[in-house]
Motif scaffolding. Structure first.
Motif, mmCIF file in Angstrom:
data_model
loop_
_atom_site.group_PDB
_atom_site.id
_atom_site.type_symbol
_atom_site.label_atom_id
_atom_site.label_comp_id
_atom_site.label_asym_id
_atom_site.label_seq_id
_atom_site.Cartn_x
_atom_site.Cartn_y
_atom_site.Cartn_z
ATOM 1 N N ASN A 111 46.402 30.703 22.797
ATOM 2 C CA ASN A 111 45.056 30.204 22.504
ATOM 3 C C ASN A 111 44.062 30.396 23.640
ATOM 4 O O ASN A 111 42.975 29.813 23.628
ATOM 5 N N ASP A 112 44.379 31.228 24.622
ATOM 6 C CA ASP A 112 43.454 31.463 25.719
ATOM 7 C C ASP A 112 42.278 32.321 25.278
ATOM 8 O O ASP A 112 42.377 33.117 24.343
ATOM 9 N N ASN A 113 41.169 32.161 25.990
ATOM 10 C CA ASN A 113 40.018 33.037 25.847
ATOM 11 C C ASN A 113 39.564 33.455 27.244
ATOM 12 O O ASN A 113 40.187 33.094 28.241
ATOM 13 N N SER A 114 38.496 34.233 27.319
ATOM 14 C CA SER A 114 38.087 34.767 28.624
ATOM 15 C C SER A 114 37.619 33.671 29.581
ATOM 16 O O SER A 114 37.764 33.801 30.804
ATOM 17 N N ASP A 115 37.042 32.580 29.063
ATOM 18 C CA ASP A 115 36.703 31.438 29.928
ATOM 19 C C ASP A 115 37.947 30.926 30.643
ATOM 20 O O ASP A 115 37.934 30.669 31.860
ATOM 21 N N LEU A 116 39.018 30.770 29.881
ATOM 22 C CA LEU A 116 40.252 30.204 30.432
ATOM 23 C C LEU A 116 40.956 31.185 31.361
ATOM 24 O O LEU A 116 41.585 30.776 32.346
ATOM 25 N N LEU A 117 40.849 32.489 31.067
ATOM 26 C CA LEU A 117 41.425 33.471 31.982
ATOM 27 C C LEU A 117 40.750 33.392 33.349
ATOM 28 O O LEU A 117 41.419 33.436 34.391
ATOM 29 N N LEU A 118 39.428 33.258 33.347
ATOM 30 C CA LEU A 118 38.710 33.134 34.618
ATOM 31 C C LEU A 118 39.174 31.909 35.398
ATOM 32 O O LEU A 118 39.300 31.958 36.622
ATOM 33 N N SER A 119 39.464 30.831 34.689
ATOM 34 C CA SER A 119 39.844 29.588 35.361
ATOM 35 C C SER A 119 41.229 29.668 35.991
ATOM 36 O O SER A 119 41.535 28.880 36.891
ATOM 37 N N VAL A 160 42.735 32.837 36.993
ATOM 38 C CA VAL A 160 43.001 34.142 37.584
ATOM 39 C C VAL A 160 43.561 34.030 39.006
ATOM 40 O O VAL A 160 44.426 34.817 39.408
ATOM 41 N N GLU A 161 43.105 33.045 39.757
ATOM 42 C CA GLU A 161 43.607 32.904 41.131
ATOM 43 C C GLU A 161 45.090 32.569 41.141
ATOM 44 O O GLU A 161 45.890 33.197 41.848
ATOM 45 N N LYS A 162 45.452 31.576 40.330
ATOM 46 C CA LYS A 162 46.844 31.093 40.322
ATOM 47 C C LYS A 162 47.796 32.086 39.681
ATOM 48 O O LYS A 162 48.892 32.321 40.191
ATOM 49 N N ASP A 163 47.395 32.659 38.570
ATOM 50 C CA ASP A 163 48.327 33.461 37.786
ATOM 51 C C ASP A 163 48.283 34.947 38.093
ATOM 52 O O ASP A 163 49.213 35.676 37.725
ATOM 53 N N VAL A 164 47.221 35.410 38.743
ATOM 54 C CA VAL A 164 47.110 36.840 39.042
ATOM 55 C C VAL A 164 47.022 37.096 40.537
ATOM 56 O O VAL A 164 47.896 37.754 41.123
ATOM 57 N N ILE A 165 45.988 36.605 41.169
ATOM 58 C CA ILE A 165 45.752 36.914 42.587
ATOM 59 C C ILE A 165 46.935 36.485 43.447
ATOM 60 O O ILE A 165 47.363 37.211 44.355
ATOM 61 N N ALA A 166 47.497 35.314 43.149
ATOM 62 C CA ALA A 166 48.620 34.799 43.943
ATOM 63 C C ALA A 166 49.877 35.649 43.817
ATOM 64 O O ALA A 166 50.769 35.575 44.672
ATOM 65 N N GLU A 167 49.961 36.457 42.775
ATOM 66 C CA GLU A 167 51.125 37.327 42.565
ATOM 67 C C GLU A 167 51.028 38.639 43.350
ATOM 68 O O GLU A 167 52.009 39.365 43.462
ATOM 69 N N HIS A 168 49.849 38.958 43.849
ATOM 70 C CA HIS A 168 49.612 40.210 44.589
ATOM 71 C C HIS A 168 50.100 41.434 43.810
ATOM 72 O O HIS A 168 50.896 42.237 44.312
ATOM 73 N N PRO A 169 49.618 41.599 42.568
ATOM 74 C CA PRO A 169 50.093 42.728 41.759
ATOM 75 C C PRO A 169 49.420 44.039 42.154
ATOM 76 O O PRO A 169 48.349 44.051 42.791
ATOM 77 N N ASP A 170 50.041 45.137 41.767
ATOM 78 C CA ASP A 170 49.404 46.441 41.927
ATOM 79 C C ASP A 170 48.429 46.702 40.778
ATOM 80 O O ASP A 170 47.351 47.254 40.985
ATOM 81 N N TYR A 171 48.833 46.289 39.568
ATOM 82 C CA TYR A 171 48.020 46.486 38.374
ATOM 83 C C TYR A 171 47.970 45.191 37.568
ATOM 84 O O TYR A 171 48.954 44.459 37.515
ATOM 85 N N VAL A 172 46.815 44.965 36.922
ATOM 86 C CA VAL A 172 46.632 43.799 36.056
ATOM 87 C C VAL A 172 46.129 44.297 34.712
ATOM 88 O O VAL A 172 45.029 44.859 34.626
ATOM 89 N N ILE A 219 37.297 41.629 36.411
ATOM 90 C CA ILE A 219 37.484 42.957 37.003
ATOM 91 C C ILE A 219 37.098 42.949 38.476
ATOM 92 O O ILE A 219 37.854 43.434 39.335
ATOM 93 N N TYR A 220 35.932 42.378 38.787
ATOM 94 C CA TYR A 220 35.475 42.357 40.177
ATOM 95 C C TYR A 220 36.423 41.569 41.065
ATOM 96 O O TYR A 220 36.735 41.989 42.187
ATOM 97 N N ARG A 221 36.896 40.435 40.567
ATOM 98 C CA ARG A 221 37.793 39.600 41.389
ATOM 99 C C ARG A 221 39.110 40.316 41.649
ATOM 100 O O ARG A 221 39.646 40.264 42.763
ATOM 101 N N ILE A 222 39.639 40.967 40.644
ATOM 102 C CA ILE A 222 40.891 41.702 40.810
ATOM 103 C C ILE A 222 40.709 42.870 41.778
ATOM 104 O O ILE A 222 41.551 43.111 42.647
ATOM 105 N N GLN A 223 39.591 43.576 41.659
ATOM 106 C CA GLN A 223 39.334 44.702 42.558
ATOM 107 C C GLN A 223 39.149 44.259 43.995
ATOM 108 O O GLN A 223 39.526 44.989 44.927
ATOM 109 N N GLU A 224 38.594 43.070 44.192
ATOM 110 C CA GLU A 224 38.396 42.549 45.550
ATOM 111 C C GLU A 224 39.705 42.404 46.306
ATOM 112 O O GLU A 224 39.726 42.463 47.532
ATOM 113 N N THR A 225 40.783 42.179 45.587
ATOM 114 C CA THR A 225 42.092 41.969 46.210
ATOM 115 C C THR A 225 42.912 43.259 46.269
ATOM 116 O O THR A 225 44.117 43.208 46.549
#
Length: 228
Positions: free
Chosen positions: A49-57, A59-71, A112-118
């Motif tokens: 049931n996620d939407n883009s608002d919730l993904l933004l909320s 992104v730090e915990k679930d994506v940036i903290a993982e230090h992925p190569d691709y998202v 996109i911008y936040r992911i590219q920043e990392t």
């Protein structure tokens, strides 16, 4: 090589079987892991049931903290949906999608911008196809037939679904971001009745496998991952 699959229930692996929701172990991230287990690690960060608002909320915990190569970002089906209980109560008034399209596109940009920043690489996935007839049947069963007239005046949910998908395609071109067109791949690879589950929105095992195959093929073709 680490890949985070970031999205909603279609990333999580939700299907609708015999009148109820269930989470399939064989979802698109798990198939992707099987296809290339020697080449990269796949992490499933899909939430029902996620939407883009919730993904933004998150992104730090679930994506940036993982230090992925691709998202791989797969979101939009819930954004362009409506609060059907409110539509059923007031079918004669105007209703807006849960996340209006202008905010949806801005949210995707910010992701996109936040992911590219990392120094991770964002990948946009198109919205998979849906089956509006089966979806309407489920809505009518759940909320009553009063929503049917309202839906017809709006051009149907496929109007909104297609609009958000086209905007997503345009954004990928505008920002020169890698895009994986699972929508076209699924429409051209077989019978959609085999790919879309009984609610008209979520996918079957075969649907997730087909989606994952297109993701894998696109990654091998477009990024620096060897298939050998």
């Amino acid at each position: 090589m680490k890949i985070v699959c970031f999205g909603d229930s279609l990333t999580r692996g939700v299907s609708f079987v015999k009148g109820r929701m269930r989470i399939l172990k064989e979802n698109y991230p798990s198939f992707l892991q099987q296809f290339a287990s020697e080449h990269f690690t796949v992490i499933n960060k899909g939430v029902f049931n996620d939407n883009s608002d919730l993904l933004l909320s998150r992104v730090e915990k679930d994506v940036i903290a993982e230090h992925p190569d691709y998202v791989i970002i797969n979101i939009g089906g819930n954004d362009c949906n409506f609060k059907w209980d409110e539509v059923a109560e007031q079918p004669e008034v105007e209703h807006q999608p849960i996340v209006p399209i202008e905010r949806y596109i801005e949210n995707i940009k910010q992701l996109i911008y936040r992911i590219q920043e990392t120094n991770s690489i964002p990948v946009l996935m198109t919205l998979p196809p849906l089956d509006p007839v089966r979806y309407y049947k489920l809505l009518a069963k759940t909320y009553g037939s009063s929503i049917s007239h309202w839906i017809s005046l709006q051009g149907g949910i496929e109007h909104w679904h297609g609009l958000y998908n086209r905007s997503l395609n345009s954004l990928a071109e505008q920002l020169n971001v890698l895009k994986i067109d699972v929508r076209s791949a699924m429409e051209h690879s077989g019978d959609l009745n085999d790919y879309i589950s009984d609610d008209g929105i979520h996918l079957t095992r075969e649907g997730y496998k087909t989606m994952s195959s297109e993701v894998f093929t696109s990654l091998i073709k477009n990024v620096t991952i060897s298939a050998s």
